[in-house]
Design a protein around this motif. Sequence first.
Motif, short mmCIF file in Angstrom:
data_model
loop_
_atom_site.label_atom_id
_atom_site.label_comp_id
_atom_site.label_asym_id
_atom_site.label_seq_id
_atom_site.Cartn_x
_atom_site.Cartn_y
_atom_site.Cartn_z
N THR A 133 22.20 6.39 67.48
CA THR A 133 21.68 7.71 67.83
C THR A 133 20.32 7.95 67.19
O THR A 133 19.39 8.45 67.83
CB THR A 133 22.67 8.78 67.39
OG1 THR A 133 23.90 8.55 68.06
CG2 THR A 133 22.17 10.17 67.70
N GLU A 170 24.32 12.80 72.64
CA GLU A 170 25.76 12.57 72.57
C GLU A 170 26.50 13.86 72.25
O GLU A 170 27.67 14.01 72.57
CB GLU A 170 26.08 11.52 71.51
CG GLU A 170 25.71 11.98 70.10
CD GLU A 170 26.10 10.98 69.01
OE1 GLU A 170 26.93 10.11 69.28
OE2 GLU A 170 25.58 11.11 67.89
N ASP A 175 22.78 8.65 75.51
CA ASP A 175 23.59 8.46 74.31
C ASP A 175 25.00 8.90 74.64
O ASP A 175 25.27 10.09 74.79
CB ASP A 175 22.99 9.27 73.15
CG ASP A 175 23.59 8.87 71.82
OD1 ASP A 175 24.53 8.04 71.81
OD2 ASP A 175 23.14 9.39 70.79
MG LIG Z 1 25.70 8.14 68.15
#
Ligand SMILES: [Mg+2]
Lengths: 308, 513, 347, 329
Positions: free
Chosen positions: B303, B345, B430
Amino acid sequence: ACGNSDTGTDEGGSGDGKIVMGFSQVGAESGWRTANTNSIKEAAAEAGIELKFDDAQQKQENQIKAIRNYIQQKVDVIAFSPVVESGWDTVLKEAKDAGIPVILTDRAVDSADKSLYKTFLGSDFVKEGRLSGEWLVEQMKSATGDVNIVELQGTTGSAPANDRKKGFGEAIAADPKLKVIASQSGDFTRAGGKQVMEQFLKAHPKIDVLFAHNDDMGLGALEAITAAGKEPGKDIIIITIDAVKDGMQALADGKFNFIAECSPLLGPQLMELAKKVHAGEEVPPRIETEETTFTQEQAKEALPNRKY
Amino acid sequence: MTDSRPVLTMTGISKSFPGVRALHNVDFRLFPGEVHALMGENGAGKSTLIKVLTGVYGIDEGTITLGDEQVAFSGPMQASAAGVSTVYQEVNLCPNLSVAENIFIGREPRLFGAVRWGEVRRRARKLLTRLDLDIDVTAPVASYSLAVQQMVAIARAIDVQARVLILDEPTSSLDAGEVAQLFRVMRQLRDEGIAILFVTHFLDQVYGIADRITVLRNGTLVGEYPIAELPQLALVEKMIGKELDVLERLEEQPRRELAALEGGTPFVAVSELGRKGAIAPFSLTIHAGEVVGLAGLLGSGRTEAARLFFGADRADRGEVAVNGKPTSLRNPVQAIEYGIGFCSENRRAEGIIPDLSVRENMILAMQAARGWLRPIPRRRQDELVEQYIKALSIRPANPDVPVRNLSGGNQQKVLLARWLITEPRLLILDEPTRGIDIGAKAEIQKLVVQLSDGGMAVLFISAELEEVLRLSHKVAVMRDREMVAQLDNDDTVDAERVMQTIASGSTRKEASQ
Amino acid sequence: MASHRLFWPVAVLVVMLAVNTIYRPGFLAVEVNNGHLYGTPIDILRLSAPLILVGLGMTLVISTGGIDLSVGSICAISGAIACLHISQAPDQNSLVTVFTALAMALGAALVLGAWNGVLVSVIGIQPIIATLILMVAGRGLAQLVTEGQIITINSGPYRAIGLGHLLTLPLAIFIALGAALLVAALTRRTALGMIIESVGGNREASRLAGIRSARMVFLVYVVSAACAAVAGFMMTANVSSADGNNAGLWVELDAILAVVIGGTSLAGGRFYLSGTILGALIIQTLTTTVYAMNISPQTALLFKAVVVIAVCLIQAPEFRAKLGRRRRGGPASPTSTPQPQKEEVTA
Amino acid sequence: MTTTSLTTGPRWARLPRRHVPVLVTLALLLVMYGIGVSQYRAFSNIQVIFNVFIDNGFLLVVAVGMTFVILTGGIDLSVGSVVAMTAMVSAWLLESGLPALPVLIIALLIGPTLGFLMGCAIHFFDIQPFIVTLAGMFFARGMCTFISDSSIRITDGFWTTMAQYRIGDPRGNFVSVSVLIAFAVVLIAAYVLAYTRLGRNVYAIGGNPQSALLMGLPVGRTRIAVYTISGLCSAIGGILLSFYTLSGAPLIAVGMELDVIAAVVIGGTVLTGGSGYVFGTVLGVLVLGVIQTLITFDGSLNSWWTKIVIGGLLFAFILFQRLIGIRYK
Ligand SMILES: [Mg+2]
Ligand SMILES: Nc1ncnc2c1ncn2[C@@H]1O[C@H](COP(=O)(O)OP(=O)(O)OP(=O)(O)O)[C@@H](O)[C@H]1O
Ligand SMILES: Nc1ncnc2c1ncn2[C@@H]1O[C@H](COP(=O)(O)OP(=O)(O)OP(=O)(O)O)[C@@H](O)[C@H]1O
Ligand SMILES: [Mg+2]
């Protein structure tokens, strides 16, 4: 420049022998108040008194704080215009213990222990209300039928509002024809006076007299009266208190009918007193400022040399 | 294995929201000592069933019996007092509190009413060890990645001595290791006689742990089956109500071949890009039409790497070149100007604007790029929104409902649509398939392939390694916030090889900080 | 019908007017006086104009999750600057003078708004504190301009802002209406409104969607200050004088109240300009009611408290749901099941 | 809340980070005090510090209550009026001849009752705290003028003793009883927030009310509790104020809610809830107190410059607080 001598003596006073006065003002909520402040500052400068000025912004807590700090700074005299009448005993006792004399200006306090302060210098709000009422009673002697009065009160709960209402009420009780048909707070402001008056005019078709607790509300109400198509000063008799310049102008122009003066120019008298008190002289416990009342003619004469 | 009497019975449950019938006459049974998978497409009503059970929502009709008593909980507090411990979908923790406190709040060990902080921390550490997680329990939970937060939420739930444990998509952002660990714990609990209700969209997980399956479709009950009687394909069919040919087609697709892309200038090339405390310097190139996968374990820094590509965090070293021209990515606005899109995400904190409608959420990025003075004409909005609602099968298909009212998976689709609408040249995804049902996932994968064929570059991150391998031309392997290898995704590369790379990757650990 | 967002505020307003009319049948009467419409409803409209203006700006600020306490002070400052300039001019009635005065005052207000905006969006100070600074210091600035006096002016054109008439109606109404339409057009005809709402709804998410959140936040404080400035012109023009201490005193509280009554949440997100306008009308009607029904000043606040609480209870869906259930003596009907949480119920 | 291990680098570094805002505030406060001492001679008297506490004791107590409310992400605008109402009711009851003890009890019950009702309205009907407490503010202030439109003196023996009793050293420096009461309130509040479930729930709700609810925390009960606590603190503050001024006045403590909120926020509590400490609030109150003291010691400012300078000092303080705080982020 601000520090004063701190040479161990309790009874201070700056090294150059200048009297130091701590003055706590209510705030700067009106033109009247600003005139009052200016008068005190000018007078102090003239009298050679070093003034420590504090603006409490209408908060009693701030005034108490200021007085405490003056005690710490060991000023020679403390003067203040109390925001409210009550609640000063504790801090005044501290001042007394520190040996600093206190002078009240403009508004009184209700302490039972009169030794907590040296003297009171200021106006009598009740009297202002009463003078206004008495003038009206006199005017209406020959009137037939009910006289409908509307009242614009000052800030609800404030001393001038309470006292002026009281004095006026007492005076007009002398004549049963005089009736207060509506009474509302205009918060001592022009906008407030105007807004309330607009509603009075709509709710009450017949209004004979307007009594406003200060000039500003009266001036605001003037606009409402004009907008309603009535002629101020003729259709509706207007009585106010204070006699600030704009109010006097309106009086001279025939739009107001009567003003009871409430003078803000306490400075010179206050400085006199401060000197006396500092020197340990006896002073009377209550000194009222010289005040008068104005009718339209008197206003025309007085207007040119009006200072505030 | 199972007791003959269910610990929890729900009969005839119906629940409507204004304009939506989320549940209609659903029956559900849960036996002690079983893991029961609740399956269904996005928006089928799984989470609603759980929330109805624990009293988050009132029910319109039906009865719930827990043990021998009929219950109607007024809220999660009552439910947990009655022995129903729940991990709701989306991470529901207090970001400002420490990890330890999040685990124990509401039932802290106390002495004369005073919370025993030492004890709280000690027990939290112990509990997390059980889940194989070694983190500082005194740090605020917000400082950890979503996956860690998910583990913390699970830790909270399994610590309670509950009769019923409910896990609503607990594994959506976990990767294989954590899932295995979680399953170990779940089996342990099951053997202790606890009834576990488990929701997931991963079929392998279902077949890895569940004893029985209940399938919902469109808010109605399809049926309840022992796991042995329902093979995968049949399950999928029951869930979506038709045979899933899409999925099969994708399975058949050949490995993505690395086309002759390497020759030209890469669309984005970064060298020694890094950020102190977040990720060690790394270099990576992405060509137009190329899909680059990021593989790594939880907290490995995928990330963080993606965020640098988007300017969401500012890199404090290294160079970036877009189309061969050196530049710097200081903020998202700039990245978007270059045609980069980023689908985070963490859809709740960084994705959806809950108050705004589906339509507004979808067109937001495009609108932002156009500037506020040039609103997208209503007709164009309708076209775009309709197109993507259909393409991603977003339900309800009404563009004007607030996005907060959508089910988790559908919210995720809306976010995806937000970026697809902008037609970016590089799309950073993501965990784009987090919480997305199997049908839609196939659609999305297909879409990614299609778009990259059409020239879009994609940086693809997923906890599901297979998915990464299936889509990517190239896989960059991350470990301990460091990029340890880049593999061309040819025949030699498979999940095992990647795991090996991760395990043996060069450990320049000190250098990274 | 009852489900429309504005239904309940409108209902409240209607009830208040009805009560007044019952108390005094002439309450709603409007007559023509000097070619102008004259009557209490007109007063309410005219007097609520400044509040509507301040409320418009406040709505945008609140929508971003902020709050602007300095609007009252900005009213006072802009009024003071305008009146000071006019009072010093040789010809107070000259249009040039008045427009220069307005431009100067508006300019000053924009600077102050920008100041607020920078504190909040660039330096990142919490809005309530950032604007509290100007709320306190701004009063001082206003008094500095007026030197603590009330500046009385005698300027026809300036007076017109507060008291002039157009098509028999007070000009102030048109100004407020114009501002409302302008803000509405600016936010709803462009994408500005949605962008502001998204910043208030989730600042990080909108940043990642490519919105220059900081710039939007900055902007709303500037707009709020501009609205306050125009409101300040009206307040001072209404009494032809600038009172640094009292002009716009506590208007921030009224404005926030109007916004909240109008349905905009203080947490930010969706905003409703028409709701705010109704909110402002309700507040002004309440004030006027106190005077019209001659409720004594000593009890006026109690009366206001009761009305405000009644207004919010009526508006609260939760309250109506509970009331409805009690009346029917049974559980809520299937379609109106209360949802315990409005916020962020995600699946 | 200390970490046992100081050996690991990051953990050690993380610990003070949480406290950085408070420490920065403290440092800036000391700097401001230092400026006062260097500028004005009498400023260094111990009594000046004591006076800050004496003069702000009631503000402190009220701010502590407000800290609870703000930590949950709410706001309570009624505090100033409740303070005034409590003082007013006490004065009125004492004037009507009731003995001190029952008056104290009644006065201390009014605030929490009103707080409880407001909390219920906020929780059960889901109305924004701002409106509910604004109505509470109107109500309490209305009660003041309803009771009497002029101030009422208190002559009761207990009250005067409490007002004028001095606890001090032989050199004449002293504090009032109120200061001790205020300290007691601060300590209790700090304990409640750090060590009890109620306190922790307050933080949880401020962090994310939705999560708190789903985590099975008693969100409703806690919400109602904080408004009740705030009401109680306002009532205690009202009593302290009535000790302080020995009277009840209808217009006292007007606008106090803003001072209180300012103090809490300056003390580092975030208005959206979930983070902040009572100790920060103490500092916030002191900051306001010292600013006020600086202004009175100066004594050369006129009314408007007073306001401008207060605003300026506040600005400088918050700016430094923010800029220094950012560095450690
Ligand atoms: Mg992540
Ligand atoms: N608070 C709400 N208001 C209105 N509609 C809602 C609300 N919560 C859920 N719904 C609707 O109810 C339906 C079922 O949603 P639910 O969250 O139960 O789905 P799900 O099966 O959990 O899906 P997913 O797999 O995406 O999490 C959806 O159509 C959703 O839009
Ligand atoms: N031991 C650990 N295990 C897991 N996460 C950790 C650990 N230590 C730190 N973290 C957190 O992981 C985060 C960095 O992970 P990042 O989100 O970049 O990784 P990721 O590869 O995307 O992982 P994820 O799958 O969790 O999203 C940091 O916020 C860090 O606080
Ligand atoms: Mg779900």
